[in-house]
Design a protein around this motif. Structure first.
Motif: not given
Ligand SMILES: Nc1ncnc2c1ncn2[C@@H]1O[C@H](COP(=O)(O)OP(=O)(O)OP(=O)(O)O)[C@@H](O)[C@H]1O
Ligand SMILES: [Mg+2]
Lengths: 934, 270
Positions: B18-22, B40-48, B173-175, B206-208
């Motif tokens: 279980e992971l609280l992504a947002l 940072t990587n995995g901070s939830g940007k793409t998820t948002l 998204d980091e296009h 962005t990462h920059s």
């Molecule tokens: N479909 C999914 N199922 C399970 N976990 C997920 C899923 N999508 C993302 N995650 C997890 O949710 C967290 C946030 O992911 P996300 O892709 O939003 O990160 P990010 O901020 O975009 O990172 P990056 O800079 O590497 O793109 C990460 O730990 C990722 O592993």
């Protein structure tokens, strides 16, 4: 013609199938197996609706709709439950099997005597060969469909469909409901596939539960061939590729069969071909820069595939034994004239002691009117180093004469060898060449015309100026006409058979009579001239005796049988080492009169002409009269007649029947004495293959057909309209839809029906087992035959106080479970009857029954060897013998119309005494007396 | 205007993964605003971003766009308001279709597709005019299969597709991350131009740090599914590296971050 156009028509019908498969497989990148079920569903729904009297066009569309619904189901399962597409397809396909059976209510619906799209088209046929006519109608319709399909793929929705297959993330981001798009695409795909199925059912004359088997891979093969021709760069090319792919695939199948590939290997070759092409095209995709090779490699594969088909017979021939003599026979095409020459030559050779496949190898090759192919054939034949070349037709003679200098050549059915540049006179010519020739007997023909038609006669002539033989005959005719002022000449030239109808129509208004010189191209379309002549009441004076019954008024000319006989005698001399044999002319002329046509035209034939006739047609029957000029006995005039023994598949019953047939036909060398040649053709249980084989039988003009099993009967009956045909090992021909009753049957069709003696069996069960109560039965619901037997068993069980416990299966793997559940239900007797599915596992059922001490009774005497307790059934060997007896009557000149269909069940009872002892059952003496082996 | 209210998202809820992504995200973006997101990587940007685009749904909270609650709308329904460009240059186009056909798909974004040929001459020349703006000499290659183009060209076309019809909100998204610096720069330049031209409401990941500070009206910092800071336009203009360090120090107190995390953030952006 039948084979070629039949194959192309199949290809056209299957275009919808191919487009459907391409839609899912290529556009959606999704292998949709549902098509195997929806193809059948389309056929089934269409057939049932036609049976209910719905207009066939409407019925076909409903069939397509049903297919679309089944596709929708697969789509919904795939998208809503997130089930893998392949799996979703398999699930729906499996379910459809039962649905299809429910729709059809039996495994096979005959459509022969009903109004179908195909029969409607045939009714509109102006007299063209029916396959050609069908092709002419289908081709533009389907081309139009393909055009609109390509256009559709360019519309907004079409673009969306394509993009969905290409990049789902992208279309979703652009507001496309991917799931809905998928469901739509799969529905449309299956709708198209079902449409194909509906058309095929009408085209082949029946819908069958098994018609969808294998269509996915066959369709895929077509898609792949299409892509190999045109890469998928543009929509137009892709669609054209699909169209071509479908045609080429069917042509390749026909070609493979034609060349002599064993039909058993057909599926293997197809599978290997598909696999190889897929692997190569995948490799190409990962190396996208090699664009020219992209096209090249699939092309090479196709080439190798075709080459393989060609080479296979050679490899085969390499392994078969060597013969004393090799005779290479070259025909320009398969026209009657040439085939008759060939057949009578082979027959005469046979009489002279040259038996094909025994001491002589006769290789016959036909160039299909293709000069290029003619040369290839000669090259190919030279490889097998024949002792003599026999060339039939001027073209073949000329080509061989040019290419072969060191092997003797005997020519036949040539009008004039000198205009071909072969020698100067009958005795002055290269010593390795000899032959028999003769041109149109113009003087005699015109004498007859003069005697019958009065005043100035305008004669009409149709000929192909590209045929040397014909041009020579025309010149002879014109020379003769110059001497006779009471004739006027009207001529039209044609370059192919297709133009003949138009030429005949054109001439009809200007002439009093058709006078037709020998012309292989024109005579191919003789029926078009005959129909025109009939409409306009113009007599036809023809030079080809074979066309007497087909609507000629008078026939006067050489018989090509004679040409063949003389050629055979020359071959005999050549093989004995003679060289420099003088050319011979035909020794015999023949005059035939069709009195039926005379009556229609209201022409009286002078006694002086009538007296000379050798053949007279009256009331549809042909009478032959002894020919005064004939130097040979009549028996030698009959050509080698060919019998096709057609089987749908192999199993113990069918094989036993076939053996009975063969033994009977060969008894006391009947086949040799009457000059018949029997060819066995087996469809390996494949519907489409059966269809193609039947086309082949009709196309190569077999003289008689004998079929074993109901499906074989149906397949032949649908296509055959004239070849005498005897059927056997059929439960009920009326049920099969091929005849109206045992008395009312097509004039060329008869045979015997052998229903399983279910009732007598149940009766005997009662006398052996007085206290038994429950009979268990296992049957496959998709077999018409089993259904028939089960129904009878139900009735008889009631009459004899049994309870019948039924277990149904849909394939052989389910039988074991069914039998075990019967055992658990405490049956007293086990029974199976006439079920092709169960047949193969009878030995294992018998074993189980022995273990549980339940007597097992069947309706096939052969099963006693498999360990059953008892068997009461027809002796299928006898059935075969009886059917062959019927065929013999036909061969001896009887007409099928005069032989009524009969029920014939040579009942045989077999009891396994050992088992009876083991089970402790005492068999009543009255029964034992009845049993033939114990 | 878009409102993100108390949105939370768990992945693999109820499992050991279980992971609280947002984590209870609140964000309001006004019309015409250009927001950059760093984290940072995995901070939830793409998820948002996915949440806004509708490819995933929140477990809690709601999303309101122009006063309509779109929380339950599937992605294809939101596509008439939202358009996006992905990090992967191959995700945004259909390779076996021509440039014109791809543009046509975007031209019909969120509209009903009918069985009519919409790609007529007029539309075609409109596409030609639009594609000139990319300055990639593609105007005469509209009938080329997209699969034949370079990643940069494809990404530029995806960008053009996303603004061909003005979206209510544009998601990036980091296009430019997967492109070489030169092409990336060109695509970024185009991005700026399009946003300014149409006054687009935009969210860009962005990462920059430099990009984040230079571009946009607002910068959001994310960490472990939370928005840990918001920098407004006036702050951004005056911000120096030292300021940023101070900022991080402040954050430490406010967000109770450890030194390790600060190190991580520093490494990432300075
Ligand atoms: N479909 C999914 N199922 C399970 N976990 C997920 C899923 N999508 C993302 N995650 C997890 O949710 C967290 C946030 O992911 P996300 O892709 O939003 O990160 P990010 O901020 O975009 O990172 P990056 O800079 O590497 O793109 C990460 O730990 C990722 O592993
Ligand atoms: Mg990301």
């Amino acid at each position: 013609m039948d084979l070629l156009f039949g194959a192309m028509n199949l290809g056209l019908i299957c275009t919808f199938l191919v487009v459907g498969i391409c839609l899912t497989y290529r556009i959606y990148d999704f292998a949709d197996i549902t098509v195997e079920g929806s193809f059948t569903l389309g056929g089934a729904v269409t057939a049932v609706l036609i049976l209910d009297g719905i207009h066939p066009v409407l019925a076909t569309f409903f069939g397509a709709l049903a297919g679309a619904v089944s596709g929708m189901l697969t789509g919904l399962i795939h998208t809503q439950f997130k089930i893998n597409g392949l799996l979703a397809g398999i699930i729906v396909m499996t379910g459809l099997y039962s649905i299809n059976l429910h729709v059809m209510a039996k495994s096979n619906i005959p459509l022969m005597s009903l109004t179908t799209v195909v029969s409607i088209l045939n009714d509109m046929n102006p007299g063209i060969h029916s396959e050609v006519w069908m092709f002419m109608i289908f081709l533009p319709l389907i081309a139009l469909f393909m055009f609109f399909f390509a256009l559709f793929l360019k519309t907004d929705i079409g673009l969306t469909i394509r993009a969905t297959g290409n990049n789902q993330v992208m279309v979703a981001a652009n507001g496309v409901n991917v799931n809905a798009m998928k469901v739509l695409g799969i529905s449309v795909s299956n709708g198209l596939v079902a449409f194909s199925g509906g058309l095929l059912a009408q085209y082949q004359g029946f819908a069958d539960i098994g018609m969808g088997v294998g269509v996915f891979v066959f369709g895929l093969a077509s898609v792949i061939i299409g892509e190999a021709i045109f890469r998928r760069s543009q929509i137009w090319k892709m669609v054209l590729g699909l169209f071509m792919g479908s045609l080429i695939f069917r042509l390749m199948v026909a070609l493979a069969l034609y060349i002599g590939l064993n039909p058993i290997d057909l599926k293997l070759v197809t599978a290997a071909f598909v696999l190889a092409t897929i692997i190569f095209s995948q490799k190409m995709r990962t190396r996208p820069k090699l664009t020219s090779k992209k096209i090249l490699i699939p092309a090479v594969i196709i080439f190798l595939g075709i080459l393989g088909i060609f080479v296979a017979p050679f490899i085969k021939s390499y392994f078969v034994q060597k013969h004393n003599y090799t005779i290479a026979v070259v025909l320009f095409n398969e026209s009657d004239i040439l085939v008759i020459t060939k057949d009578s030559m082979i027959k005469r050779l046979n009489e002279l002691g040259y038996h094909d496949k025994e001491n002589t190898k006769v290789i016959v090759k036909t160039a299909n009117s293709d000069m290029g192919m003619l040369n290839t054939i000669i090259d190919e034949l030279k490889v097998s180093k024949p002792d003599v070349f026999v060339t039939i037709s001027s073209q073949a003679t000329q080509a061989v004469y040019n290419k072969v200098k060191d092997i003797p050549v005997v020519f036949a059915t040539v009008a004039n060898p000198f205009i071909l540049g072969i020698g100067k006179s009958d005795t002055e010519h290269p010593s390795h060449v000899t032959g028999v020739y003769g041109s149109f007997p113009a003087d005699g023909m015109l004498d007859i015309v003069e005697k019958i038609l009065e005043g100035t006669v305008r004669i009409g002539e149709i000929w192909n100026p590209g045929l040397a033989n014909t041009v020579f005959s025309i010149n002879v005719l014109k020379n003769e006409l110059n001497k006779r002022p009471n004739f006027m000449f009207e001529g039209v030239t044609v370059s192919s058979s297709n133009e003949v109808l138009q030429a005949a129509t054109l001439l009809a208004s200007k002439i009093d009579a058709f006078v037709l010189v020998p012309d292989v191209i024109v005579f191919e379309a003789f029926s078009s001239i005959a129909s025109t002549a009939k409409k306009r009441k113009i007599p036809i004076f023809s030079s080809d005796i074979e066309k007497l019954k087909e609507g000629s008024f008078i026939v006067y000319g050489y018989t090509y049988k004679q040409s063949g006989i003389q050629a055979a005698e020359l071959v005999h001399r050549v093989l004995n080492g003679e060289r420099g044999i003088p050319f011979e002319r035909y020794k015999k002329l023949i005059l035939g009169i069709n009195l039926d046509v005379a009556k229609e035209l209201g022409i009286n034939i002078p006694e002086s002409v009538l007296k000379k006739a050798n053949q007279i047609v009256e009331n549809g029957a042909l009478k032959e009269y002894d020919m005064e000029q004939s130097s040979l006995p009549l028996t030698q005039m009959t050509k080698m007649r060919r019998v096709a023994l057609f089987m749908f598949t192999n199993n113990s019953i069918l094989d036993t029947t076939a053996k009975g047939i063969m033994d009977e036909l060969q008894r006391d060398s009947f086949d040799k004495r009457t000059g018949i040649e029997i060819t066995e053709l087996n469809a390996q249980g494949d519907n489409t293959l059966a269809n193609t084989l039947v086309k082949k039988i009709i196309d190569s003009q077999y003289d008689f057909i004998i079929t074993v099993s109901t499906l074989a009967l149906q397949a032949v009956a649908h296509n055959n309209r004239s070849i005498p045909h005897v059927f056997c090992t059929v439960t009920d021909p009326v049920e099969a839809g091929v005849v109206k009753s045992f008395q009312d049957h097509p004039h060329y069709l008869t045979g015997i029906a052998t229903p399983q003696p279910v009732e007598s069996t149940i009766k005997i069960m009662r006398s052996i087992f007085p206290s038994a109560k429950r009979i268990g039965i296992v049957w496959d619901t998709s077999q018409v035959n089993s259904e028939y037997c089960t129904k009878k068993a139900r009735k008889a069980s009631i009459s004899y106080g049994f309870e019948l416990i039924e277990k149904t299966v849909s394939n052989v793997n389910e039988v074991d479970t069914a039998v075990k559940s019967l055992i658990s239900e405490k049956i007293d007797i086990m029974f199976t009857s006439g079920d092709i599915t169960v047949i193969s596992v009878i030995p294992s059922i018998a074993k189980l029954m022995e273990k549980y001490k339940i007597p097992y009774i069947t309706n096939n005497p052969a099963d006693i060897g498999a360990g059953v307790f008892g068997a009461l059934g027809a002796d299928y060997y006898e059935v075969g013998t009886r059917a062959a007896g019927m065929l013999k009557e036909l061969i001896n000149g009887k007409k099928a119309v005069d032989l009524n269909i009969e029920n014939y069940v040579p009942e045989r009872l077999h009891i396994n005494i050992e088992l009876a002892k083991k089970f402790g059952i005492v068999i009543p003496k009255s029964i034992l007396d009845q049993a033939s082996t114990k | 205007m878009i409102h993100i209210e108390n949105v939370s998202k768990y992945f693999d809820k109820g499992t050991s993964n279980e992971l609280l992504a947002l984590d209870n995200i609140n964000l309001e973006i006004a019309d015409g605003e250009f927001v950059t997101i760093i984290g940072t990587n995995g901070s939830g940007k793409t998820t948002l971003l996915n949440m806004i685009a509708g490819t995933i749904y929140p477990d809690e909270g709601r999303i309101v766009l122009n006063n309509t609650d779109i929380t339950k709308y599937p992605d294809y329904k939101r596509a008439s308001y939202v358009s996006r460009v992905f990090q992967n240059p191959f995700s945004g186009t259909a390779p076996d279709m021509t440039i014109a056909e791809n543009l046509m798909i975007a031209y019909k974004r969120g509209k009903i597709k009918l069985p009519i040929i919409g790609l007529n001459r007029q539309v075609y020349s409109f596409f030609q005019k639009e594609i000139i703006k990319l300055e990639m000499q593609l105007e005469n290659r509209l009938d080329t299969m997209i699969g034949r183009l370079s990643g940069g060209q494809r990404q530029a076309i995806t960008l053009l597709m996303s603004v061909l019809i003005k979206p209510d909100i544009l998601l990036l998204d980091e296009h430019t991350a997967a492109l070489d610096p030169k092409t990336g720069g060109q695509v970024l330049k185009l991005t700026k131009e399009f946003i300014e031209r149409d006054k687009l409401t935009t969210i860009m990941i962005t990462h920059s740090m430099q990009q984040a500070l230079e571009l946009g009206t607002k910068t959001i910092m994310m960490y472990k599914g939370r928005i840990i800071d918001v920098l407004h336009e006036h702050e951004k203009q005056t911000l120096t590296t030292d300021d940023l360090l101070d900022k991080f120090a402040d954050l430490r107190k406010k967000e109770k971050l450890t030194d390790e995390i600060l190190d991580e953030l520093r490494k990432e952006y300075l």
